[in-house]
Design a protein around this motif. Structure first.
Motif, PDB file in Angstrom:
ATOM      1  N   ALA A  30       0.834  -1.210   0.000  1.00  0.00           N
ATOM      2  CA  ALA A  30       0.000   0.000   0.000  1.00  0.00           C
ATOM      3  C   ALA A  30       0.868   1.259   0.000  1.00  0.00           C
ATOM      4  O   ALA A  30       0.609   2.205  -0.761  1.00  0.00           O
ATOM      5  N   ASP A  31       1.913   1.259   0.831  1.00  0.00           N
ATOM      6  CA  ASP A  31       2.805   2.421   0.896  1.00  0.00           C
ATOM      7  C   ASP A  31       3.512   2.653  -0.434  1.00  0.00           C
ATOM      8  O   ASP A  31       3.645   3.801  -0.885  1.00  0.00           O
ATOM      9  N   MET A  32       3.949   1.566  -1.078  1.00  0.00           N
ATOM     10  CA  MET A  32       4.638   1.701  -2.360  1.00  0.00           C
ATOM     11  C   MET A  32       3.693   2.178  -3.463  1.00  0.00           C
ATOM     12  O   MET A  32       4.078   2.994  -4.309  1.00  0.00           O
ATOM     13  N   ALA A  62       6.934  17.867   0.119  1.00  0.00           N
ATOM     14  CA  ALA A  62       6.126  17.408   1.256  1.00  0.00           C
ATOM     15  C   ALA A  62       6.324  15.925   1.560  1.00  0.00           C
ATOM     16  O   ALA A  62       5.958  15.454   2.641  1.00  0.00           O
ATOM     17  N   LEU A  63       6.909  15.182   0.602  1.00  0.00           N
ATOM     18  CA  LEU A  63       7.112  13.754   0.800  1.00  0.00           C
ATOM     19  C   LEU A  63       8.212  13.501   1.835  1.00  0.00           C
ATOM     20  O   LEU A  63       9.229  14.179   1.858  1.00  0.00           O
ATOM     21  N   LYS A  94       9.589   8.744  -0.329  1.00  0.00           N
ATOM     22  CA  LYS A  94      10.427   8.818  -1.533  1.00  0.00           C
ATOM     23  C   LYS A  94      11.083   7.473  -1.820  1.00  0.00           C
ATOM     24  O   LYS A  94      11.168   7.037  -2.975  1.00  0.00           O
ATOM     25  N   LEU A  95      11.556   6.810  -0.753  1.00  0.00           N
ATOM     26  CA  LEU A  95      12.167   5.485  -0.917  1.00  0.00           C
ATOM     27  C   LEU A  95      11.142   4.480  -1.417  1.00  0.00           C
ATOM     28  O   LEU A  95      11.448   3.666  -2.305  1.00  0.00           O
ATOM     29  N   SER A 147      22.160  -0.352   2.353  1.00  0.00           N
ATOM     30  CA  SER A 147      20.737  -0.167   2.630  1.00  0.00           C
ATOM     31  C   SER A 147      19.940  -0.341   1.341  1.00  0.00           C
ATOM     32  O   SER A 147      20.502  -0.339   0.238  1.00  0.00           O
ATOM     33  N   LEU A 148      18.626  -0.482   1.472  1.00  0.00           N
ATOM     34  CA  LEU A 148      17.784  -0.618   0.282  1.00  0.00           C
ATOM     35  C   LEU A 148      17.895   0.598  -0.625  1.00  0.00           C
ATOM     36  O   LEU A 148      17.879   0.485  -1.852  1.00  0.00           O
ATOM     37  N   GLU A 149      18.029   1.792  -0.040  1.00  0.00           N
ATOM     38  CA  GLU A 149      18.161   2.994  -0.847  1.00  0.00           C
ATOM     39  C   GLU A 149      19.462   2.969  -1.648  1.00  0.00           C
ATOM     40  O   GLU A 149      19.497   3.330  -2.826  1.00  0.00           O
TER      41      GLU A 149
END
Length: 276
Positions: free
Chosen positions: A64-66, A83-84, A89-90, A149-151
């Motif tokens: 849902a978040d993605m 605003a994000l 953003k990730l 990290s995933l980012e």
């Protein structure tokens, strides 16, 4: 198919779809050892649906978040972008990475499926790939730096994992196994490598299930609704439990229990092939 066959095969599919131990090798064993007939298209569709429902339900919040973050990237403007949050953003990036990383498997499946079915779906190939990619998983588990990290994985790293997923169309490789192996080699932690692999499985399973469903409709094959419903339910329950406990096991013991299991399974398949 008998009730025993339905129960056993659906359970195997649900458990092995997300474990790094190769579902194709396990589904081959009943037919080779017990002489069971092919499970058929309808049952294939059922277990894919069950597995897909399980992974989607388990990661419902992440999905849902993605999706929300991905939608925000489609209509970007400076005010909305500012605003994000960092996490949003990730999530938007992850959604795009997963979509693009799915493309190699789709293309490989589209153009290589006939060759794979004709020449690679054998017990000998499955034995060899089960052992080979089991050794690679063990190597990655031992040598993993787990400092990325995933980012920092980035689009390039995600595509490497996507290419690895395409290789998993070779029977015995294990989709989850090879994508986790690549994730570890790229420096992801065991938990992040597993989570990215599970999320990447969603469009892959959806594509495979859609293809099988279309084939079922076109071929107009008779459907055993009892087997189909039972297959969906059993695959769903076993897959959901598998994801939950796999993440716990990986956090505590790493990949080595699955590496050892793969080597034993591969050796068993090899012995069966050479001894028959």
């Amino acid at each position: 198919m008998s009730t025993l066959e339905i129960f056993f095969l659906a359970l195997i599919q649900g458990l092995t779809e997300f474990l790094p131990i190769s579902s194709s090798a396990h589904l081959l064993l009943p037919s080779q050892v017990f002489g069971w007939v092919e499970q058929g298209l309808a049952f294939d569709v059922a277990v894919h649906v069950g597995s897909l429902l399980a992974v989607c339900l388990y990661f419902r919040q992440e999905i849902a978040d993605m999706l929300i973050a991905w939608y925000a990237t489609l209509t970007p403007n400076k005010e909305d972008d500012a605003a994000l949050t960092y996490e949003q953003k990730l999530n938007g990036k992850l959604a795009w990475w997963i979509l693009f990383a799915t493309i190699p498997a789709g293309l490989f499946g589209l153009f290589g499926k006939d060759f794979i079915e004709a020449y690679l779906r054998t017990a000998l190939v499955m034995a060899a790939t089960t052992i080979l990619f089991g050794v690679l998983l063990g190597y990655a588990d031992i040598k993993a730096k787990q400092n990325v990290s995933l980012e920092k994985l980035g689009f390039k790293g995600a595509m490497y994992i996507g290419l690895a997923q395409a290789v998993a169309l070779i029977p015995g490789t294990s989709r989850s196994g090879i994508t986790m192996t690549m994730g570890l080699m790229l420096g992801l932690s065991k938990e992040n490598a597993a989570r990215f692999s599970f999320l990447l499985s969603i469009p892959a399973i959806a594509m495979a299930g859609s293809y099988l469903c279309a084939k079922l409709i076109i071929d107009a094959q008779p459907v055993d609704w009892y087997a189909m419903i039972m297959g969906i339910v059993l695959a769903f329950v076993s897959a959901y439990a598998c994801i939950h406990y796999f993440l716990i096991i990986v956090a505590r013991m790493g990949m080595m229990p699955f590496v050892i299991y793969r080597l034993i399974l591969g050796a068993g398949l090899l012995w069966f092939v050479l001894g028959s």
